[in-house]
Each structure stands twice: as C-alpha cells, then as structure tokens.
Design an enzyme around this catalytic site. Structure first.
Site, mmCIF file in Angstrom:
data_model
loop_
_atom_site.group_PDB
_atom_site.id
_atom_site.type_symbol
_atom_site.label_atom_id
_atom_site.label_comp_id
_atom_site.label_asym_id
_atom_site.label_seq_id
_atom_site.Cartn_x
_atom_site.Cartn_y
_atom_site.Cartn_z
ATOM 1 N N HIS A 74 0.850 -1.192 0.000
ATOM 2 C CA HIS A 74 0.000 0.000 0.000
ATOM 3 C C HIS A 74 0.878 1.230 0.000
ATOM 4 O O HIS A 74 1.936 1.228 0.625
ATOM 5 C CB HIS A 74 -0.926 0.010 1.229
ATOM 6 N N ASP B 293 -7.975 -5.372 0.161
ATOM 7 C CA ASP B 293 -8.489 -6.227 -0.904
ATOM 8 C C ASP B 293 -8.144 -7.697 -0.731
ATOM 9 O O ASP B 293 -8.664 -8.545 -1.453
ATOM 10 C CB ASP B 293 -7.944 -5.740 -2.258
#
Ligand code: CMC
Length: 438
Positions: free
Chosen positions: A315, A373
């Site tokens: 991320h 996710d």
C-alpha cells in the site's frame, strides 16, 4: 516529536538556490495529526521552480478534516473515530452521515437522514433503458461508469454546485441510488428481472435483496451476511486522498456536476492497482491453485523482470498491517462459518500465502502487508457475489467518501481548479518538415 516541536517554534523552511544564492523562507503549516506541510504556493513566483513529485508521494493536495491515516502504525480514523470502533458499533449509513457532516447524528438527525436516503432509492424509469444498450456480457464496472454519469441527464434540479441544498440533494441521491444501480448492473448481466428497492429494509439488506431476490421466491435477508456486508461497506467508505478520491476532487475542481465527478471516480477506482485489486486477488488465488505453488508465485512477485505482483499486498500509505484487512480477516471466519464452509480452500490458501509472504525477507524489507483487498473477495465470493461485482461494491461504499470529499472541497473558500504543472522533457522548438522530406 523533537522535530515537530522545532517546526512550530520556527515555522518556516528555507530553500537556498545554490545556483545563484537566492534564499526564500516557506511557511510550515501545522496538521492536527501526521506530518506538517510546507506551503510552497509561492515557490514558482519567488524562485521560478516547480516541485517534482510523480505519484504525489510527498504532496498534500488539499486541507481535509475527514479521514486520517497513520500508515506506519496501521491507524485509520474517520472524523477522529477509529475504523475498529466504527465497524464494531456503527452502520454504513451512519458512517456516511459522519463523513459528510463531521459528527455522529443525534437520534433525530439519524431519522431524518435515513428517511432522506429512503426517498431517493429508486431511479427514473427512463434510466432503466440505458441498461439495454449494454451487451449482456459487459463488465458491471463499465455499466456503472456509464449509468452513474448518465444521472446528470436526469436530475437537473441538483446540478448547481453553488447551491448548498442542491449539493445536499445530489449527495443523498448518489448514496441512495448506488445500490439500486449496482444491483441492476448485476441483474442485467445475469438476465434476471430488476428488483425494486425495499425501504423498510436496512441499506445492506435492501442491497442484498436487490442482488439476490427473484420474483418467483420470497427473499429473507440473512442477518450474519448483512452484518458482514455492513462491515465491508464501512471499511471501504473513505480513505483520504487516494487515486479515485483525488480524481473526484480534480473533476469537481472545474465545477463539473457531482454525478459526472463520481462517474470519474468510478473509472479511476476500476484499475487493478486500486479498487480492481479485490477482483485480481481472487483471480490470483485461482491461478496459484494449491499451497504447493505458493513459493513459485512468491518468487515471481520478487522477480523485477516479471510484471506479476502479489495482489492484495502492499500500500502507498500503510507500511504496516492495513487495519481494514485485520477486520476483514476476522469477518471472513464468521461468514465462512455461517455458510458452513469454514475450510474453504481459497481462504486456507490465502492464509498460507499471507503467512509465507510475511516471513519473506523481500516483503519484510519493503514493508508489504495484506491490504483491504486481500480478504474482501473471499467473503464476497462466499456470499454469492461474482468476482466482477467486487469492485462495484467498493465503488458503492466509496461513494460516501467521494461525496463527503467533494462537498468539503466545494465548501472550502480557497478551492481552485486543480491544475498540476510538469517537467517538460520533450523536443526544443523546431521547424515543420514537409512529408516528402522526412
Ligand atoms: N508484490 C510484489 N512487490 C511489490 C508489491 C506487491 N504487491 N507491492 C509493492 N511491491 C514492491 C515494488 O516492486 C517496489 O519495489 P522496488 O522498491 O524494489 O522497486 C516496492 O515494493 C514499493 O512499491 P511501489 O509500487 O513503489 O509502491 P506504490 O506505493 O507506488 O504502490 C500499490 C502501492 C498498492 C499500487 C502496490 O503495492 C501494488 O501494486 N500492490 C498490488 C495491488 C493492490 O493490492 N492494490 C490495492 C491497494 S489497497 C486498495 C486501494 O487503495 O484501492
């Protein structure tokens, strides 16, 4: 901490241009939490330079009071409330209210908000015809981009962005209609009749009904599944200035109407580096297929000559475990137990992939952890959502954040059209060459 105190004692940063000795002070602006910012608005005027920051890794594009992320420590706050507390105690619509209005609603405010949303859950019958223009095998995100953009052609009474009441109505319409539009996109690709909204149900129960009910059978919402979906929606509701939110803000900065701006956000979200990753995770897990293949795929993810990346890992902001992934991992256990598939092979494979990656030097050194996710797709799949709908659900929930951020931008007295500059690296001026001389 020492550095921060120093910044407020002496509230400027000095840039010295070593080419000519010019020295200019730039103000440091305090943030409530997180890094303070250097205000470089006068940089070009005073020194004649632009800043250069591809991907905006060190650039704050706006002031915002909505969401705070501490990526190093895995913290996510909405209006000061932790994501863990919100997923535990709140519901998606209340979080939407909080994001937009800044405070949790009183009982009376909640009733009004809930009724307002209920008032707008249906779409214009004429809009339904739009679906017929798509192929049945269209990706539902393609339908979402088209149909949400088309709302601009239907709700002329909420397009004036300078009218606060019209902005409020447009915001309500977007949050209320998104589940209806999303469920219709699914039903269309499935060849089943559209199901109209039921306002007596909760936001998530209504969405599940519009997705999975058929006229031939009675539909009874499963409370465990609607609770799990509530959590998923809360976890996806906002995430400060990510690619799609920045897209909504940039589109809105030209005073484009809200429906067009949210359609732009949906387009940006679709990419596999952003909201499309939940779909990509499932595809990857299917491709890996078996625990015995994990090492091979980890090696591919580390190989710079191979474009393969471990989807659902890494991320831009989190350099620690994404707090949203933690909630989802626990929720995956609850949902799979409820559905009687606690030993779901894809979940076992994901758990093992996570374990191996988190022990691998490459992932440790680059601080790559599971993101939101990684587990969401496993839950959604178990609930019966097809893979192609995963990003649609992300868009549905993120609409709350997009709308809140768009409203904040319009109401900000210093907002101006977003217009980044560039470092030009092309050709110097040259003369046109006729075709027969090239
Ligand atoms: N697998 C293997 N290597 C990775 C991964 C990954 N998933 N993610 C980052 N890296 C490596 C990358 O190759 C780079 O290595 P090096 O420094 O040697 O060049 C380093 O880690 C830093 O990565 P980056 O691409 O410079 O970081 P970024 O902040 O630009 O990208 C990201 C962040 C999310 C796009 C990226 O981690 C990624 O592509 N992850 C997989 C896709 C994904 O799961 N996306 C969902 C993001 S969370 C939900 C959302 O925001 O929508």
């Amino acid at each position: 901490m020492a550095e921060k105190e120093q910044a407020s004692d002496n509230n400027t940063v000095t840039i010295i241009d070593n080419r000519n000795g010019t020295q200019v002070d730039f103000p440091i602006l305090d943030s409530t939490l997180g890094p303070d910012v250097i205000d470089v608005q006068t940089l070009y005027r005073t020194l004649g330079y632009f800043t250069y920051d591809p991907g905006f890794t060190s650039t704050a594009s706006c002031d915002s009071e909505i969401t705070f992320i501490d990526g190093a420590n895995g913290v996510l706050l909405h209006r000061g409330y932790s994501i863990e507390e919100l997923t535990e105690n709140s519901n998606f619509l209340e979080v939407a209210y909080l994001l937009i209005n800044g405070e949790l609603p009183t009982a009376e405010e909640w009733e009004t908000f809930r009724k307002d949303i209920a008032l707008h859950t249906m779409v214009d019958e004429q809009l339904i015809r739009f679906y017929n223009g798509f192929r049945r095998d269209a990706h539902p995100m393609a339908i979402m981009v088209g149909v949400v953009g088309a709302l601009s052609a239907f709700y002329h009474d909420s397009l004036d962005i300078n009218d606060a009441e019209q902005r409020r109505v447009a915001s309500m319409r977007l949050i209320a209609k998104m589940p209806t539009i999303a469920a219709m996109a699914y039903k269309y690709t499935k060849g089943q009749p559209f199901v109209y909204p039921t306002n007596s149900l909760s936001y998530t129960e209504n969405f599940l009904k519009m997705m999975f009910a058929v006229p031939a059978d009675e539909y009874v919402p499963n409370p465990v599944l609607s609770q799990a979906l509530e959590k998923i929606f809360i976890l996806h509701a906002d995430h400060e200035q990510n690619a799609s939110t920045s897209t909504v803000r940039l589109a809105g900065s030209s005073q484009a109407n809200p429906f067009a701006c949210i359609a732009a956000g949906i387009a940006s979200l679709w990419g596999p580096a952003h909201g499309g990753a939940n779909e990509a995770v499932l595809k990857m897990l299917h491709e890996i297929g078996d625990k015995s293949n994990i090492q091979k795929y980890i090696a591919r993810a580390k190989d710079k000559s191979d474009p393969f990346r471990l989807m659902g890992f890494g991320h831009r902001v989190y350099k620690n475990y994404d707090p949203r992934a933690k909630v989802l991992k626990a929720s995956a256990h609850a949902v799979l137990n409820e559905l009687g598939c606690a030993n779901e092979p894809l979940f076992e494979l994901a758990l093992e992939l996570e374990r191996i990656a988190l022990e691998d030097e490459y992932f440790i050194e680059k601080k790559l952890f599971p993101n939101v996710d990684f587990y969401s797709g496993i839950i959604l799949r178990a609930m019966g959502f097809p893979t192609s709908m995963f990003t649609v659900l992300f868009a549905l929930a993120r609409t709350a954040g997009w709308v809140a951020q768009w409203n904040e931008m319009i109401a900000d007295p210093i907002h101006k059209i977003g217009r980044p500059r560039q470092r030009y690296t092309g050709s110097s001026p040259r003369n046109y060459i006729p075709m027969d001389k090239r």
